[in-house]
Motif scaffolding. Sequence first.
Motif, short mmCIF file in Angstrom:
data_model
loop_
_atom_site.label_atom_id
_atom_site.label_comp_id
_atom_site.label_asym_id
_atom_site.label_seq_id
_atom_site.Cartn_x
_atom_site.Cartn_y
_atom_site.Cartn_z
N ASN A 5 -4.55 -2.92 -1.08
CA ASN A 5 -5.43 -2.55 0.04
C ASN A 5 -4.72 -1.59 0.98
OD1 ASN A 5 -7.41 -4.25 -0.93
ND2 ASN A 5 -6.92 -5.91 0.48
N ASP A 8 -4.28 1.76 -0.80
CA ASP A 8 -5.56 2.48 -0.82
C ASP A 8 -5.84 3.13 0.53
OD1 ASP A 8 -8.15 3.18 -2.07
OD2 ASP A 8 -8.96 1.80 -0.57
N LEU A 9 -5.61 2.41 1.61
CA LEU A 9 -5.78 2.98 2.95
C LEU A 9 -4.86 4.18 3.13
CD1 LEU A 9 -6.65 3.04 5.95
CD2 LEU A 9 -4.81 1.38 6.37
N ARG A 12 -6.08 7.19 1.22
CA ARG A 12 -7.27 7.78 1.85
C ARG A 12 -6.89 8.62 3.06
NH1 ARG A 12 -12.33 5.42 0.38
NH2 ARG A 12 -12.04 3.78 -1.17
N THR A 20 -12.58 7.24 6.31
CA THR A 20 -11.40 6.47 6.70
C THR A 20 -10.83 6.98 8.02
OG1 THR A 20 -10.89 6.05 4.38
CG2 THR A 20 -9.10 5.74 5.96
N ILE A 51 -6.82 -3.65 8.25
CA ILE A 51 -7.27 -3.85 6.87
C ILE A 51 -7.98 -5.19 6.67
CG2 ILE A 51 -5.53 -2.32 5.90
CD1 ILE A 51 -4.16 -4.87 4.81
#
Length: 104
Positions: A5, A8-9, A12, A20, A51
């Motif tokens: 997670n 992924d953040l 982005r 985002t 998150i």
Amino acid sequence: MLSENVLDLFRRVLNSDPVTIKRVHDFNGDVHVMDTEVCLVFSLKGLYKFIGASESGSYAGFRKGLYQSDLNQQLQDAGAVIEIFQSTGKIESNLYCLKRLQDT
């Protein structure tokens, strides 16, 4: 998985994903994007809240999971690094910065 997670953040943000970036700008906490460069500045607690990790576990577990993950290696493979942005001498209140490797 937690580190996925976070990764992924970070990906982005590095790709300047507009949804985002807007979420980060709208977030009321220690997570923000520097307007002059693609640099995500965050505290560990701010990242934890951003998150939504607080819904799935404790902050201590979040920190432990980050430190035990291969997140730094995955970021390096993606051409990025996390550096200390502002040191207070304490992990809890330090600010960190996600940056592209060529920016360092």
